[in-house]
Scaffold this motif. Structure first.
Motif, PDB file in Angstrom:
ATOM      1  N   GLY A 102     -42.413  11.849 -16.802  1.00 59.75           N
ATOM      2  CA  GLY A 102     -41.854  12.110 -17.931  1.00 59.75           C
ATOM      3  C   GLY A 102     -42.128  13.552 -18.633  1.00 59.75           C
ATOM      4  O   GLY A 102     -43.187  14.198 -18.199  1.00 59.75           O
ATOM      5  N   ARG A 103     -41.572  13.815 -19.643  1.00 52.63           N
ATOM      6  CA  ARG A 103     -41.915  15.150 -20.431  1.00 52.63           C
ATOM      7  C   ARG A 103     -43.181  15.249 -20.810  1.00 52.63           C
ATOM      8  O   ARG A 103     -43.634  16.298 -20.949  1.00 52.63           O
ATOM      9  CB  ARG A 103     -40.826  14.981 -21.660  1.00 52.63           C
ATOM     10  CG  ARG A 103     -40.310  16.391 -21.757  1.00 52.63           C
ATOM     11  CD  ARG A 103     -39.235  16.237 -23.076  1.00 52.63           C
ATOM     12  NE  ARG A 103     -38.186  16.622 -22.534  1.00 52.63           N
ATOM     13  CZ  ARG A 103     -37.128  16.968 -23.658  1.00 52.63           C
ATOM     14  NH1 ARG A 103     -37.265  16.645 -24.810  1.00 52.63           N
ATOM     15  NH2 ARG A 103     -36.229  17.675 -23.016  1.00 52.63           N
ATOM     16  N   ASN A 118     -36.796  18.928 -15.418  1.00 50.79           N
ATOM     17  CA  ASN A 118     -36.854  17.867 -16.096  1.00 50.79           C
ATOM     18  C   ASN A 118     -36.196  16.731 -15.196  1.00 50.79           C
ATOM     19  O   ASN A 118     -35.379  16.711 -14.628  1.00 50.79           O
ATOM     20  CB  ASN A 118     -35.821  17.774 -17.167  1.00 50.79           C
ATOM     21  CG  ASN A 118     -36.566  18.055 -18.604  1.00 50.79           C
ATOM     22  OD1 ASN A 118     -37.634  17.303 -18.751  1.00 50.79           O
ATOM     23  ND2 ASN A 118     -35.954  18.978 -19.444  1.00 50.79           N
ATOM     24  N   VAL A 119     -37.228  15.780 -14.991  1.00 50.03           N
ATOM     25  CA  VAL A 119     -36.926  14.553 -13.976  1.00 50.03           C
ATOM     26  C   VAL A 119     -36.173  13.308 -14.582  1.00 50.03           C
ATOM     27  O   VAL A 119     -35.197  12.964 -14.091  1.00 50.03           O
ATOM     28  CB  VAL A 119     -37.909  14.297 -13.326  1.00 50.03           C
ATOM     29  CG1 VAL A 119     -37.662  13.103 -12.168  1.00 50.03           C
ATOM     30  CG2 VAL A 119     -38.556  15.555 -12.435  1.00 50.03           C
ATOM     31  N   PRO A 120     -36.742  12.756 -15.601  1.00 50.11           N
ATOM     32  CA  PRO A 120     -36.157  11.652 -16.075  1.00 50.11           C
ATOM     33  C   PRO A 120     -34.628  11.745 -16.539  1.00 50.11           C
ATOM     34  O   PRO A 120     -34.474  12.980 -17.200  1.00 50.11           O
ATOM     35  CB  PRO A 120     -37.056  11.258 -17.443  1.00 50.11           C
ATOM     36  CG  PRO A 120     -38.247  11.962 -17.267  1.00 50.11           C
ATOM     37  CD  PRO A 120     -37.902  13.083 -16.588  1.00 50.11           C
ATOM     38  N   PHE A 121     -34.122  10.756 -16.619  1.00 50.18           N
ATOM     39  CA  PHE A 121     -32.609  10.766 -17.031  1.00 50.18           C
ATOM     40  C   PHE A 121     -31.660  11.539 -16.016  1.00 50.18           C
ATOM     41  O   PHE A 121     -30.447  12.036 -16.770  1.00 50.18           O
ATOM     42  CB  PHE A 121     -32.403  10.914 -18.687  1.00 50.18           C
ATOM     43  CG  PHE A 121     -33.334  10.249 -19.184  1.00 50.18           C
ATOM     44  CD1 PHE A 121     -33.025   8.892 -19.565  1.00 50.18           C
ATOM     45  CD2 PHE A 121     -34.440  10.627 -20.036  1.00 50.18           C
ATOM     46  CE1 PHE A 121     -33.889   8.175 -20.193  1.00 50.18           C
ATOM     47  CE2 PHE A 121     -35.260  10.049 -20.654  1.00 50.18           C
ATOM     48  CZ  PHE A 121     -35.218   8.486 -20.762  1.00 50.18           C
TER      49      PHE A 121
END
Lengths: 254, 271
Positions: A102-103, A118-121
């Motif tokens: 997460g961030r 940015n990985v999540p979502f």
């Protein structure tokens, strides 16, 4: 004496699926199957589950190879750790992925600051969640086969001058190919059904992260029972197909 | 073999320890019972029994507090609370969940239950809420207003359109002429809020009361139109309530003095 609990057990396992078949809106099936949101979810699910399986093959086979070797220290502990996702509640996996990638996560924060990634979502997060949950199935299947394989072939290949990489590629891997295939199919089916880790780590957005199980969950929440039933029928059909395809290998590979 | 046996013994020990701990944790209620001993709980005709309440996610803090206060004055009523997205709660009720009281975060979801004929009488509106635009403390995304929901470079969370906070978000953005570009559709308002408190999204639309409950972890960006998007919260006893008298006592607590005070403190508008 044993018949009553046996029948109760069978009823518990089989009645829900019979219920699905009974309640499914067969008349509306063609229309619902071609509905945009269903097709979008289906496409996303097939793509992500396949990519997750490819990732699991690339990373999982070497892990299995490492675990099958006797000269790796801490192998027992390592094997225990990589199989944790098999029994871990998937939502816990999702939370773990979120705090790592997460961030504000350990790795995620660094990724964002250094590369702006940015990985999540994202769809990548879906694939990561699926790989996290499904890869152990492949590792276990392949490791078991490697352990059971006759290592004399490897030794002979090596004695004839084959490099370790050639030996692995031309001798070891082909000898366990059926288990690799069986493990990959199981892994794919598990990835296709992934829900908890996905919704926690990747969220739920049509076309980006909303896979079949998430679409079914959203449909039931929206009171759209027919769509939920159709999606469930699709997933049951896929699972049954997988198990039929594996019926000969099932016992031997695992 | 001894290794396996040791593992089983250790596992059993851990399970027993957790079991004991979880039951002792529930022992708080037991001590309440003891102090409530002076109250004549066994008077005939007093509402008693277990009341299961399904309530909208945004009611989590206020209903927990109302239930705690009610438990002190009415120890003979045991309240079991379950929170979730209103639309899903209604689905659970329609599917036959053993529920006594239902409280939703908008009229549309309650109307579904009313239409199905599962309510005992009419639902009562006990509170109202307005949408709020929230950002993580420090506002890392530099959100200034509703139109920032359209920014592609921000991570945006909105609720599913069929849950109350999503319906409210849709009304608000339509009113303001804004078309949000969400990165995820949260299944209920608390999930949207959690993404903001975790800092995983830059901005989300939740309810005013959720912003209040999150305290300093979030900041509220004022939105002019929010005041005109009012969500009414109805509560109703269900027809198949097993303890109708106790269920009505719970509803009276929610609509009465305890409820009004607690809900006002939580930031709800009370009729």
């Amino acid at each position: 004496m044993l018949v009553v609990p046996a029948l109760a057990g069978l009823a518990l396992l089989l009645l829900p699926m019979a219920g699905l078949a009974w309640r499914a809106p067969w008349g509306r099936l063609p229309g619902l199957l071609t509905a945009d949101h269903v097709l979008t979810a289906l496409r996303l699910s097939l793509t992500t589950a396949t990519l997750a399986t490819v990732l699991a093959l690339i990373m999982g086979i070497p892990v299995a190879w490492m675990l099958a070797r006797d000269n790796v220290r801490g192998r027992g502990v390592l094997r225990g750790l990589v199989t944790v996702p098999l029994v871990l509640p998937p939502v816990v996996g999702g939370i773990a992925l979120l705090v790592a990638f997460g961030r504000r996560g350990v790795v995620g924060g660094w990724l964002e600051q250094t590369f702006g990634i940015n990985v999540p979502f994202t769809t990548v997060a879906v694939i990561m969640a699926q790989t996290f949950v499904a890869m152990p199935f492949l590792i276990i299947a392949v490791e078991g086969a490697l352990r059971g394989a006759d290592s004399r072939y490897d030794q002979i290949a090596a004695s004839l001058g084959a490099s370790p990489w050639t030996t692995f590629r031309r001798v070891t891997l082909p000898s366990v190919a059926p288990s690799v295939v069986a493990g990959a199919i199981l892994c794919w089916a598990r990835a296709l059904g992934e829900f908890g880790a996905t919704i926690t780590f990747a969220g739920s957005l049509p076309g980006t992260t909303r896979t079949l199980p998430l679409e079914a969950y959203a449909a039931i929440g929206a009171g759209d029972t027919d769509t939920a039933l159709v999606l469930s029928v699709i997933m049951v059909a896929v699972c049954v197909t997988v198990l039929v395809a594996l019926r000969d290998r099932w016992v031997r590979a695992l | 073999m001894t290794g396996v046996r040791t593992a089983i013994v250790v596992l059993a020990g851990v399970v027993v320890a957790l079991l004991g701990w979880s039951w002792l944790g529930g022992g708080d209620d037991g001590s309440d019972d003891a102090t409530g001993g002076d109250v004549s709980a066994d008077d005939d005709g007093r509402p008693a029994g277990t009341v299961t309440v399904l309530a909208a996610a945004s009611l989590t803090e206020s209903f927990t507090q109302i239930s705690d206060e009610l438990a002190r004055s009415h120890p003979e009523i045991e309240i079991v609370l379950s929170f979730g997205p209103s639309s899903q709660l209604v689905e659970q009720v329609l599917a036959g969940a053993p529920v006594d009281v239902l409280a939703t975060a908008d009229m549309a979801t309650m109307a579904k239950a009313a239409d199905a004929g599962v309510l005992d009488g009419e639902a009562t509106v006990f509170a109202a809420n307005t949408p709020a635009l929230v950002v993580p403390a420090g506002n890392p995304g530099g959100v200034a207003g509703l139109s920032d929901l359209e920014r592609e470079d921000l991570r945006v969370a909105v609720c599913e359109p069929h849950v109350p906070c999503g319906a409210a978000a849709e009304r608000l953005t339509t009113l303001a002429g804004v078309e949000p570009v969400p990165d995820t559709l949260a299944t209920d308002v608390k999930e949207a809020l959690a993404l903001v408190t975790l800092g995983e999204v830059d901005v989300a639309l939740v309810f005013h009361t959720d912003a209040v409950s999150a305290g300093e972890a979030v900041e509220v960006v004022p939105v002019e139109e929010a005041e005109s998007v009012v969500n009414d919260y109805p509560v109703a006893v269900l027809e198949r309530a097993r303890q109708p008298a106790a269920a009505r006592a719970v509803v009276e607590a929610v609509t009465g003095e305890i409820g009004r005070r607690v809900l006002t403190e939580s930031g709800f508008l009370v009729p």
